[in-house]
Scaffold this motif. Structure first.
Motif, mmCIF file in Angstrom:
data_model
loop_
_atom_site.group_PDB
_atom_site.id
_atom_site.type_symbol
_atom_site.label_atom_id
_atom_site.label_comp_id
_atom_site.label_asym_id
_atom_site.label_seq_id
_atom_site.Cartn_x
_atom_site.Cartn_y
_atom_site.Cartn_z
ATOM 1 N N ALA A 164 -80.727 11.513 44.506
ATOM 2 C CA ALA A 164 -80.775 13.040 44.354
ATOM 3 C C ALA A 164 -79.547 13.318 45.492
ATOM 4 C CB ALA A 164 -82.041 13.530 45.043
ATOM 5 N N VAL A 165 -78.572 13.900 44.728
ATOM 6 C CA VAL A 165 -77.143 14.476 45.407
ATOM 7 C C VAL A 165 -77.701 15.874 46.144
ATOM 8 C CG1 VAL A 165 -74.932 14.838 45.434
ATOM 9 C CG2 VAL A 165 -75.864 13.033 43.904
ATOM 10 N N ASN A 166 -78.194 15.925 47.209
ATOM 11 C CA ASN A 166 -78.728 17.235 47.719
ATOM 12 C C ASN A 166 -77.446 18.145 48.339
ATOM 13 O OD1 ASN A 166 -80.866 19.091 48.426
ATOM 14 N ND2 ASN A 166 -80.946 17.977 50.498
ATOM 15 N N LYS A 167 -77.929 19.432 48.715
ATOM 16 C CA LYS A 167 -77.096 20.481 49.383
ATOM 17 C C LYS A 167 -75.967 20.503 48.573
ATOM 18 C CE LYS A 167 -78.223 18.635 53.909
ATOM 19 N NZ LYS A 167 -77.846 18.393 55.230
ATOM 20 N N ILE A 168 -76.233 20.584 47.048
ATOM 21 C CA ILE A 168 -75.242 20.881 46.078
ATOM 22 C C ILE A 168 -74.569 22.450 46.395
ATOM 23 C CG2 ILE A 168 -76.559 21.643 44.171
ATOM 24 C CD1 ILE A 168 -73.518 18.937 44.047
ATOM 25 N N ASP A 169 -75.699 23.066 46.652
ATOM 26 C CA ASP A 169 -75.161 24.512 46.979
ATOM 27 C C ASP A 169 -74.272 24.951 48.123
ATOM 28 O OD1 ASP A 169 -77.490 23.692 48.505
ATOM 29 O OD2 ASP A 169 -77.614 25.819 49.385
ATOM 30 N N LEU A 170 -74.092 23.660 48.700
ATOM 31 C CA LEU A 170 -72.968 23.999 50.011
ATOM 32 C C LEU A 170 -71.529 23.528 49.582
ATOM 33 C CD1 LEU A 170 -74.985 22.602 52.986
ATOM 34 C CD2 LEU A 170 -74.760 24.980 52.186
ATOM 35 N N ILE A 171 -71.338 22.920 48.434
ATOM 36 C CA ILE A 171 -70.011 22.596 48.115
ATOM 37 C C ILE A 171 -69.453 23.737 47.126
ATOM 38 C CG2 ILE A 171 -70.508 20.241 48.633
ATOM 39 C CD1 ILE A 171 -70.557 19.695 45.696
ATOM 40 N N GLU A 172 -68.160 23.853 47.240
ATOM 41 C CA GLU A 172 -67.591 25.019 46.319
ATOM 42 C C GLU A 172 -66.963 24.343 45.266
ATOM 43 O OE1 GLU A 172 -64.843 27.088 48.842
ATOM 44 O OE2 GLU A 172 -66.563 27.992 50.131
ATOM 45 N N VAL A 173 -67.588 23.883 44.310
ATOM 46 C CA VAL A 173 -67.103 23.687 42.893
ATOM 47 C C VAL A 173 -68.193 24.283 41.994
ATOM 48 C CG1 VAL A 173 -66.523 21.309 43.867
ATOM 49 C CG2 VAL A 173 -68.672 21.789 43.184
ATOM 50 N N ASP A 174 -67.244 24.257 40.926
ATOM 51 C CA ASP A 174 -67.974 24.932 39.784
ATOM 52 C C ASP A 174 -68.801 23.713 38.983
ATOM 53 O OD1 ASP A 174 -66.460 23.297 38.082
ATOM 54 O OD2 ASP A 174 -64.857 24.670 37.694
ATOM 55 N N ASP A 175 -69.615 24.196 37.804
ATOM 56 C CA ASP A 175 -70.669 23.369 37.063
ATOM 57 C C ASP A 175 -69.668 22.082 36.711
ATOM 58 O OD1 ASP A 175 -72.775 24.868 37.955
ATOM 59 O OD2 ASP A 175 -72.760 26.009 36.106
ATOM 60 N N GLU A 176 -68.870 22.144 36.142
ATOM 61 C CA GLU A 176 -68.070 21.181 35.570
ATOM 62 C C GLU A 176 -67.772 20.017 36.702
ATOM 63 O OE1 GLU A 176 -63.919 20.420 33.207
ATOM 64 O OE2 GLU A 176 -64.503 22.292 33.342
ATOM 65 N N GLN A 177 -67.285 20.465 37.734
ATOM 66 C CA GLN A 177 -67.026 19.559 38.945
ATOM 67 C C GLN A 177 -68.417 18.786 39.339
ATOM 68 O OE1 GLN A 177 -64.871 22.699 40.993
ATOM 69 N NE2 GLN A 177 -63.197 21.264 41.164
ATOM 70 N N LYS A 178 -69.251 19.535 39.293
ATOM 71 C CA LYS A 178 -70.544 18.921 39.615
ATOM 72 C C LYS A 178 -70.987 17.746 38.528
ATOM 73 C CE LYS A 178 -72.782 23.172 42.021
ATOM 74 N NZ LYS A 178 -73.839 24.010 41.905
ATOM 75 N N THR A 179 -70.941 18.143 37.600
ATOM 76 C CA THR A 179 -70.971 17.288 36.537
ATOM 77 C C THR A 179 -70.107 15.931 36.563
ATOM 78 O OG1 THR A 179 -71.542 18.860 34.677
ATOM 79 C CG2 THR A 179 -71.226 16.742 33.884
ATOM 80 N N GLN A 180 -69.074 16.399 36.867
ATOM 81 C CA GLN A 180 -68.116 15.053 36.994
ATOM 82 C C GLN A 180 -68.243 14.142 38.185
ATOM 83 O OE1 GLN A 180 -64.187 17.080 37.772
ATOM 84 N NE2 GLN A 180 -63.886 17.248 35.299
ATOM 85 N N LEU A 181 -69.057 14.711 39.154
ATOM 86 C CA LEU A 181 -69.331 13.987 40.528
ATOM 87 C C LEU A 181 -70.526 13.269 40.052
ATOM 88 C CD1 LEU A 181 -69.858 13.330 43.459
ATOM 89 C CD2 LEU A 181 -71.259 15.616 43.687
ATOM 90 N N HIS A 182 -71.459 13.957 39.204
ATOM 91 C CA HIS A 182 -72.770 13.366 38.665
ATOM 92 C C HIS A 182 -72.129 11.753 37.965
ATOM 93 C CE1 HIS A 182 -76.006 12.320 35.866
ATOM 94 N NE2 HIS A 182 -76.813 13.066 36.640
ATOM 95 N N ALA A 183 -71.244 12.143 36.994
ATOM 96 C CA ALA A 183 -70.769 11.243 35.980
ATOM 97 C C ALA A 183 -70.320 9.947 36.757
ATOM 98 C CB ALA A 183 -70.008 11.585 35.019
ATOM 99 N N GLN A 184 -69.459 10.412 37.928
ATOM 100 C CA GLN A 184 -68.680 9.352 38.499
ATOM 101 C C GLN A 184 -69.764 8.271 39.307
ATOM 102 O OE1 GLN A 184 -65.960 11.037 41.420
ATOM 103 N NE2 GLN A 184 -65.189 9.017 42.158
#
Length: 473
Positions: free
Chosen positions: A341-361
């Motif tokens: 569980a990658v927590n505190k996702i609300d604290l990083i200034e990235v859009d949904d697409e970048q969050k998805t890329q982090l998840h995929a990586q």
């Protein structure tokens, strides 16, 4: 412990819990049940044979020497068509504890005695209404707190598990009889049992037993909760996540690293499945002796968990997160599942697409037993997705009502003993050991399987089983 020598007594007990309630149910079972109820109950529609009219509700009054106690409903069940296999009566009265106690006093005064814990179910077993595994399922059904636990108990009560065991035992009995028959004709050198077929049978039954014993971890999780260890470094939000999932302030939350020093456990039902969450001390290098003890307990809980829920901080680098994942993965067994569980996702200034890329990586670098989810425990973001993954990992909602799952530690031990004896039988057959020695091990296997259903048992085992029941059942 129950007294198995005095099963001719007529017994009575309250079948409903003590406390304020609209109604209470009192049960009576035994040869005098109908006679006793006829002495204290007068139906509104009275006739001389009303106690012989089984499976009907009779409305009337309980009285004591002309004094009205309560208006009640009485159900009469005639042997052998009752839960216990005996004549039985159930009284549905108002829930007043005074009324309940007055009715019980009347029953005792007219020849009944108070039932001990589990005595109604014990009589059902002794009268052939249930086998021992089904009787134990009754206790599991009463104790069930989730949909999965309920399904497991119902399946066992229906006899699916007992039928499987009876089939195994019947096959072993056949070959045991053939081998022992050969001993009677030893001088004639007659062979009744085909050794090759017996070896195949032994292999088949050992495999079926292993299938059952392998299901024990699943059955145990259903009964006691799927153990989920929440792990990670200090201050990644483990305690916040626990509080969010439980929807209560169960654990202390602080910005000070190392707040959690001991394991905090609590259970919650999600989607009909009980989960047992364990919030653990943050994993890090420390010189603090007390904190290190907590970290040692964290590693112990990771070993015990069916699912390890690893929290990582989204504000850290991907390489650092991957290092944390690899550290935990090295400690996991093949049967354990890892959720990152990658927590505190609300604290990083990235859009949904970048969050998805982090998840995929991250997902591309993890094994098939590992799932990745982006969450914010504090903002309760994606918690529903996390719980859905937890349910998916258990696969308990995929169980059918006919699936045979082992959930009882006593049964597990008996099956282990049976498998051990059958492996000895197999070795004996392969080495040409004499029939009398092979028969001894076959009897041991038969005895071990028979202990589960009660085909063979003793008073000590029965007393242990039924003492854990509630009174009235």
């Amino acid at each position: 412990m129950l007294d198995f020598l005095h099963t001719s007594d007529t017994i009575c007990a309250t079948a409903t819990a003590t406390g304020k309630a609209a109604l209470a149910v009192i049960r009576i079972s035994g040869a005098k049940a109908k006679h006793i109820i006829s002495q204290i109950f007068t139906p509104v529609r009275s006739n001389e044979n009303w106690t012989h009219e089984g499976y009907k509700l009779h409305y009337g009054a309980i009285h004591n020497n002309g004094t009205h106690i309560d208006d009640v409903l009485v159900s009469v069940f005639s042997a052998p068509h009752s839960y216990t296999g005996e004549d039985s009566v159930e009284i549905s009265c108002h829930g007043s504890q005074y009324i309940v106690q007055e009715i019980l006093k009347l029953l005792l005064a007219h020849g009944a005695r108070l039932a001990k814990a589990g005595e109604f179910t014990q009589r059902a077993y002794l009268n052939g209404k249930l086998d021992l595994s089904q009787a134990e399922a009754v206790a599991d059904l009463i104790a069930s707190q989730s949909k999965a636990a309920h399904q497991l108990a119902v399946s066992q009560m229906k006899g699916n598990y007992a039928h499987e065991l009876s089939d195994l035992r019947a096959q072993l009995l056949h070959f045991s009889a053939m081998l022992e028959l050969e001993l009677d004709f030893a001088e004639e050198d007659v062979e009744f049992a085909n050794r090759d077929e017996l070896q195949k049978l032994a292999h088949t039954i050992i495999a079926r037993i292993e299938h059952l014993t392998n299901s024990f971890s699943v059955g145990n999780a259903i009964k006691n909760g799927v153990p989920v260890c929440i792990a990670g470094e200090p201050n990644v939000g483990k305690s916040t996540l626990l509080n969010t999932i439980l929807n209560e302030e169960r654990a202390i939350v602080s910005d000070i690293a190392g707040t959690t020093r001991d394991v905090i456990e609590d259970t919650i039902i999600i989607g009909g499945v009980t989960f047992r969450f364990m919030d653990t001390a943050g994993i890090r290098s420390t010189d603090n002796h007390v904190e290190q003890l907590g970290i040692n307990r964290t590693f112990a809980k990771i070993e015990q968990a069916a699912i390890v829920l690893l929290l990582v901080d989204a504000t850290q680098s991907t390489r650092y997160i991957q290092h944390n994942i690899e550290t935990i993965q090295k400690r996991l067994q093949p049967h354990q599942h890892l959720i990152v569980a990658v927590n505190k996702i609300d604290l990083i200034e990235v859009d949904d697409e970048q969050k998805t890329q982090l998840h995929a990586q991250l997902a591309s670098q993890c094994g098939e037993n590992t799932s990745i989810v982006n969450i914010s425990a504090k903002q309760q973001e994606n918690i529903h997705t996390l719980t859905s993954i937890l349910l998916e990992k258990t696969q308990l909602n995929n169980l059918g009502e006919n699936d045979i799952i082992l959930s009882n530690a006593r049964h597990y031990e008996c099956l282990q003993n049976a498998a051990e004896s059958l492996n000895t039988v197999l070795q004996g057959l392969q080495q040409g050991i004499s029939n009398d020695l092979v028969c001894i091990d076959l009897r041991h296997a038969l005895h071990a399987i028979g202990e589960i259903t009660g085909a063979v048992t003793n008073d000590e085992t029965l007393g242990y089983i039924f003492k854990n029941f509630c009174i009235g059942k």
